[in-house]
Design a protein around this motif. Structure first.
Motif, mmCIF file in Angstrom:
data_model
loop_
_atom_site.group_PDB
_atom_site.id
_atom_site.type_symbol
_atom_site.label_atom_id
_atom_site.label_comp_id
_atom_site.label_asym_id
_atom_site.label_seq_id
_atom_site.Cartn_x
_atom_site.Cartn_y
_atom_site.Cartn_z
ATOM 1 N N GLU A 176 0.861 -1.440 0.070
ATOM 2 C CA GLU A 176 -0.227 -0.210 0.299
ATOM 3 C C GLU A 176 0.770 1.375 -0.398
ATOM 4 O OE1 GLU A 176 -4.012 -1.492 1.763
ATOM 5 O OE2 GLU A 176 -2.379 -1.443 3.612
ATOM 6 N N PHE A 177 0.199 2.422 -0.558
ATOM 7 C CA PHE A 177 1.435 3.539 -0.782
ATOM 8 C C PHE A 177 0.787 4.574 -0.822
ATOM 9 C CE2 PHE A 177 1.098 1.431 -5.270
ATOM 10 C CZ PHE A 177 0.358 2.232 -5.998
ATOM 11 N N SER A 178 1.091 6.071 -0.306
ATOM 12 C CA SER A 178 -0.499 7.220 -0.328
ATOM 13 C C SER A 178 -0.741 7.786 -2.116
ATOM 14 C CB SER A 178 -0.071 8.282 0.308
ATOM 15 O OG SER A 178 1.147 8.837 -0.015
ATOM 16 N N ILE A 179 -2.126 7.866 -2.242
ATOM 17 C CA ILE A 179 -1.982 7.885 -3.758
ATOM 18 C C ILE A 179 -1.670 9.431 -4.653
ATOM 19 C CG2 ILE A 179 -4.497 9.339 -3.336
ATOM 20 C CD1 ILE A 179 -5.865 7.393 -5.200
ATOM 21 N N GLN A 180 -1.475 10.075 -3.533
ATOM 22 C CA GLN A 180 -1.045 12.024 -3.979
ATOM 23 C C GLN A 180 -1.632 12.324 -4.630
ATOM 24 O OE1 GLN A 180 1.225 13.405 -2.237
ATOM 25 N NE2 GLN A 180 1.452 11.492 -0.198
ATOM 26 N N SER A 181 -1.438 12.654 -6.009
ATOM 27 C CA SER A 181 -2.033 13.266 -7.430
ATOM 28 C C SER A 181 -2.576 12.538 -7.911
ATOM 29 C CB SER A 181 -0.882 14.010 -8.042
ATOM 30 O OG SER A 181 -0.016 14.877 -7.261
ATOM 31 N N ILE A 182 -2.185 11.478 -8.218
ATOM 32 C CA ILE A 182 -3.837 10.316 -8.710
ATOM 33 C C ILE A 182 -4.750 10.374 -8.035
ATOM 34 C CG2 ILE A 182 -3.939 8.152 -9.570
ATOM 35 C CD1 ILE A 182 -0.769 7.431 -9.026
ATOM 36 N N SER A 183 -4.864 11.085 -7.393
ATOM 37 C CA SER A 183 -6.462 11.114 -6.582
ATOM 38 C C SER A 183 -7.105 12.330 -7.221
ATOM 39 C CB SER A 183 -6.438 11.540 -4.891
ATOM 40 O OG SER A 183 -5.561 13.072 -5.792
ATOM 41 N N LYS A 184 -6.171 13.098 -8.157
ATOM 42 C CA LYS A 184 -6.917 14.658 -8.095
ATOM 43 C C LYS A 184 -7.882 13.886 -9.700
ATOM 44 C CE LYS A 184 -2.610 16.661 -7.687
ATOM 45 N NZ LYS A 184 -1.194 17.759 -8.209
ATOM 46 N N PRO A 185 -7.876 13.215 -10.859
ATOM 47 C CA PRO A 185 -8.916 13.117 -11.770
ATOM 48 C C PRO A 185 -10.097 12.487 -10.700
ATOM 49 C CG PRO A 185 -6.990 11.728 -12.813
ATOM 50 C CD PRO A 185 -6.919 12.517 -10.919
ATOM 51 N N PHE A 186 -9.774 12.158 -10.428
ATOM 52 C CA PHE A 186 -10.932 11.385 -9.606
ATOM 53 C C PHE A 186 -11.595 12.834 -8.698
ATOM 54 C CE2 PHE A 186 -7.550 7.984 -10.347
ATOM 55 C CZ PHE A 186 -8.728 7.154 -10.869
ATOM 56 N N VAL A 187 -11.483 12.947 -8.080
ATOM 57 C CA VAL A 187 -11.923 14.024 -7.879
ATOM 58 C C VAL A 187 -12.345 15.287 -8.546
ATOM 59 C CG1 VAL A 187 -11.764 16.134 -5.452
ATOM 60 C CG2 VAL A 187 -10.411 14.323 -5.528
ATOM 61 N N LEU A 188 -11.990 15.332 -9.311
ATOM 62 C CA LEU A 188 -12.008 16.290 -10.447
ATOM 63 C C LEU A 188 -13.839 15.462 -11.223
ATOM 64 C CD1 LEU A 188 -12.353 18.251 -12.569
ATOM 65 C CD2 LEU A 188 -10.788 16.731 -14.292
ATOM 66 N N ASP A 206 -17.368 20.677 6.448
ATOM 67 C CA ASP A 206 -16.378 21.335 6.841
ATOM 68 C C ASP A 206 -15.362 20.135 6.316
ATOM 69 O OD1 ASP A 206 -17.021 18.313 7.416
ATOM 70 O OD2 ASP A 206 -17.335 19.357 10.279
ATOM 71 N N ILE A 207 -13.686 20.027 6.807
ATOM 72 C CA ILE A 207 -12.899 19.133 5.823
ATOM 73 C C ILE A 207 -13.569 17.281 6.382
ATOM 74 C CG2 ILE A 207 -10.648 18.411 6.727
ATOM 75 C CD1 ILE A 207 -9.500 21.103 7.993
ATOM 76 N N ASP A 208 -14.231 17.260 7.868
ATOM 77 C CA ASP A 208 -14.361 16.227 7.586
ATOM 78 C C ASP A 208 -16.040 14.781 6.351
ATOM 79 O OD1 ASP A 208 -12.757 14.982 9.498
ATOM 80 O OD2 ASP A 208 -14.259 15.437 11.231
ATOM 81 N N GLU A 209 -16.423 16.258 6.206
ATOM 82 C CA GLU A 209 -17.868 15.477 5.351
ATOM 83 C C GLU A 209 -16.801 15.838 4.624
ATOM 84 O OE1 GLU A 209 -22.229 17.171 4.147
ATOM 85 O OE2 GLU A 209 -21.027 18.579 6.113
ATOM 86 N N ARG A 210 -16.124 16.178 3.768
ATOM 87 C CA ARG A 210 -15.457 16.779 2.531
ATOM 88 C C ARG A 210 -15.050 15.399 1.931
ATOM 89 N NH1 ARG A 210 -14.018 22.728 0.848
ATOM 90 N NH2 ARG A 210 -16.501 24.243 1.070
ATOM 91 N N THR A 211 -14.449 15.783 2.658
ATOM 92 C CA THR A 211 -13.238 14.101 2.394
ATOM 93 C C THR A 211 -13.846 12.671 2.843
ATOM 94 O OG1 THR A 211 -11.007 15.194 4.279
ATOM 95 C CG2 THR A 211 -11.496 12.458 3.973
ATOM 96 N N GLY A 212 -15.070 12.759 3.525
ATOM 97 C CA GLY A 212 -15.736 11.122 3.816
ATOM 98 C C GLY A 212 -16.158 11.634 1.800
ATOM 99 N N ARG A 213 -16.885 12.406 1.605
ATOM 100 C CA ARG A 213 -17.269 12.172 -0.026
ATOM 101 C C ARG A 213 -15.820 11.585 -1.026
ATOM 102 N NH1 ARG A 213 -21.961 14.438 -0.721
ATOM 103 N NH2 ARG A 213 -21.381 14.143 -2.826
ATOM 104 N N ILE A 214 -15.339 12.454 -1.001
ATOM 105 C CA ILE A 214 -14.083 12.173 -1.993
ATOM 106 C C ILE A 214 -13.282 10.278 -1.431
ATOM 107 C CG2 ILE A 214 -11.894 12.301 -2.255
ATOM 108 C CD1 ILE A 214 -11.429 15.321 -1.655
ATOM 109 N N VAL A 215 -13.425 10.639 -0.179
ATOM 110 C CA VAL A 215 -13.212 8.770 0.013
ATOM 111 C C VAL A 215 -14.233 7.794 -0.542
ATOM 112 C CG1 VAL A 215 -12.443 7.277 1.996
ATOM 113 C CG2 VAL A 215 -11.711 9.472 2.091
ATOM 114 N N ASP A 216 -15.422 8.228 -0.228
ATOM 115 C CA ASP A 216 -16.042 7.280 -0.880
ATOM 116 C C ASP A 216 -16.398 7.259 -2.147
ATOM 117 O OD1 ASP A 216 -17.981 6.853 1.433
ATOM 118 O OD2 ASP A 216 -19.842 8.339 1.185
ATOM 119 N N MET A 217 -15.963 8.707 -2.854
ATOM 120 C CA MET A 217 -16.242 8.680 -4.688
ATOM 121 C C MET A 217 -14.654 7.525 -4.816
ATOM 122 S SD MET A 217 -16.826 9.060 -7.951
ATOM 123 C CE MET A 217 -17.803 10.336 -8.091
#
Length: 391
Positions: A58-70, A127-138
């Motif tokens: 396992e490794f942190s996703i870093q900038s590869i998260s960007k397309p999916f948050v887009l 807040d941060i937690d709510e936004r983060t939760g939506r991103i993690v779910d996606m």
């Protein structure tokens, strides 16, 4: 061993001797990564995953998260609203450049840090937690399993993220980022700290490649239009200031991350990902880049390779004992292939008796593009009762 596994092992053996570059040093948690880790994974249209090397790491996703948050921002707001806050042009600059449009303050695109922060700020939540939760779910939906955040990586990101905070404050002054800069930036740090494996990334790439449908779970994650728009941005901007040469050499929409991950999508064919922590001067993994170039060259993955089946769909003509004629279509029927179908229909119709109806059986087509369907329907209308279509 499975022959595909053997092919993938051969690709890793080819790039394993490369030892140029080093793990990212400006984020302390990433600097401790084992530089010798190397992995590769591919997922096809039926959801079968092939993986080799250190595919369990396992490794942190870093900038590869960007397309999916887009993709999430596009889902919530639509393309036009997103483009008001962030552009869609290659920057030709490093991923962390302090560079915004002079008049509007927009960042160049969603794949550089400034653009990714602006995109993350568009995700709904109080807040941060709510936004983060939506991103993690996606991102979990794209990966087909529940993902989570490495809190150690997050703290390391937050404690050293001065440049990203400066970018966010600058965009706040232009009105590109609304509300709390702290909320926008910390959400971005947390999305970059999500843990993945190379198999997760291959499935995520595959979900984009197959029009927003996860090939493993069969679940539609985003619309086909959103998947297309995200891949378009990745094609021109996903590899930072190496994007032009990447498109020339590899020819696939792709996204890299400074932990050493890299994913690419071959539209309608498969998703592929590689992992190796040593980075080049652009912030892209040295060996992962070499893996993708090897795959593109050896396996014909380049998006501009010729694909004759699009212009030459499967066509067969069957006649039964009573003289009935059925023209069966298979594969994919695009606008270019419609001409071939119309030619066959006209040849068959000319050779048929006046009382024979020619049936066009399109039920086995994997896909029929609207322009091709319109052309066939126009031909049917002109022929009167002599042609009929089964869809």
């Amino acid at each position: 061993m499975d022959p595909i596994q053997l092919l993938l092992e051969g690709v890793l053996d080819h790039v394993r001797p490369l030892t140029d570059g080093a793990p990212a040093a400006y984020i302390p948690e990433l600097a401790t990564a084992d530089p010798d880790h190397l992995a590769l994974a591919v997922v096809g249209p039926r959801g079968r995953i092939f993986s080799v090397g250190d595919d369990h790491i396992e490794f942190s996703i870093q900038s590869i998260s960007k397309p999916f948050v887009l993709a999430l921002a596009l889902q919530e707001h639509g393309l036009d609203a997103v483009l008001q806050r962030v552009g869609a042009e290659p920057s030709g600059e490093p991923f962390n450049a302090i560079s915004l449009e002079a008049r509007t303050g927009r960042p160049a695109n969603p794949m550089v840090n400034a653009g990714a922060i602006a995109t993350s700020a568009l995700v709904s939540g109080d807040d941060i937690d709510e936004r983060t939760g939506r991103i993690v779910d996606m991102l979990s939906a794209f990966a087909g399993r529940s993902l989570w955040i490495d809190e150690g990586v997050y703290r390391s990101e937050s404690e050293t993220g001065f440049r990203n905070r400066a970018l966010a404050h600058l965009m706040r002054s232009y009105g590109i980022v609304d509300g709390s800069v702290d909320t926008a930036v910390e959400t971005y740090f947390r999305q970059c700290s999500i843990l993945v494996t190379v198999k997760d990334l291959a499935i995520m790439a595959g979900t984009l490649a197959f029009g927003g449908i996860n090939p493993v779970t069969g679940r539609r994650v985003v619309t086909e239009a959103i998947a297309r728009d995200v891949l378009s941005i990745m094609a021109s901007c996903g590899m930072y200031d190496f994007s032009g040469e990447w498109m020339l050499r590899v020819g696939l929409p792709a996204k890299s991350g400074v932990s050493g991950g890299l994913l690419a999508a071959a539209p309608s064919q498969f998703g592929v990902a590689s992992f190796s922590p040593r980075l080049d001067e652009h912030g892209n993994s040295v060996r992962s880049t070499a893996v993708m170039e090897r795959l593109s060259t050896s396996f014909g993955m380049h998006v501009f390779e010729q694909h004759e089946t699009i212009a030459e769909p499967g066509i067969s003509v069957d006649r039964d004992d009573l003289g009935a004629i059925t023209v069966r279509l298979g594969g994919e029927l695009g606008f270019a292939g419609a001409e071939r179908v119309l030619t066959v229909l006209r040849e068959v119709s000319r050779g048929a008796s006046d009382d024979v109806v020619v049936t066009i059986d399109a039920r086995d087509l994997a896909r029929m593009h609207p322009a091709a369907l319109a052309a066939i329907r126009q031909e049917i209308a002109a022929a009167g009762d002599a042609l009929r279509l089964l869809e």
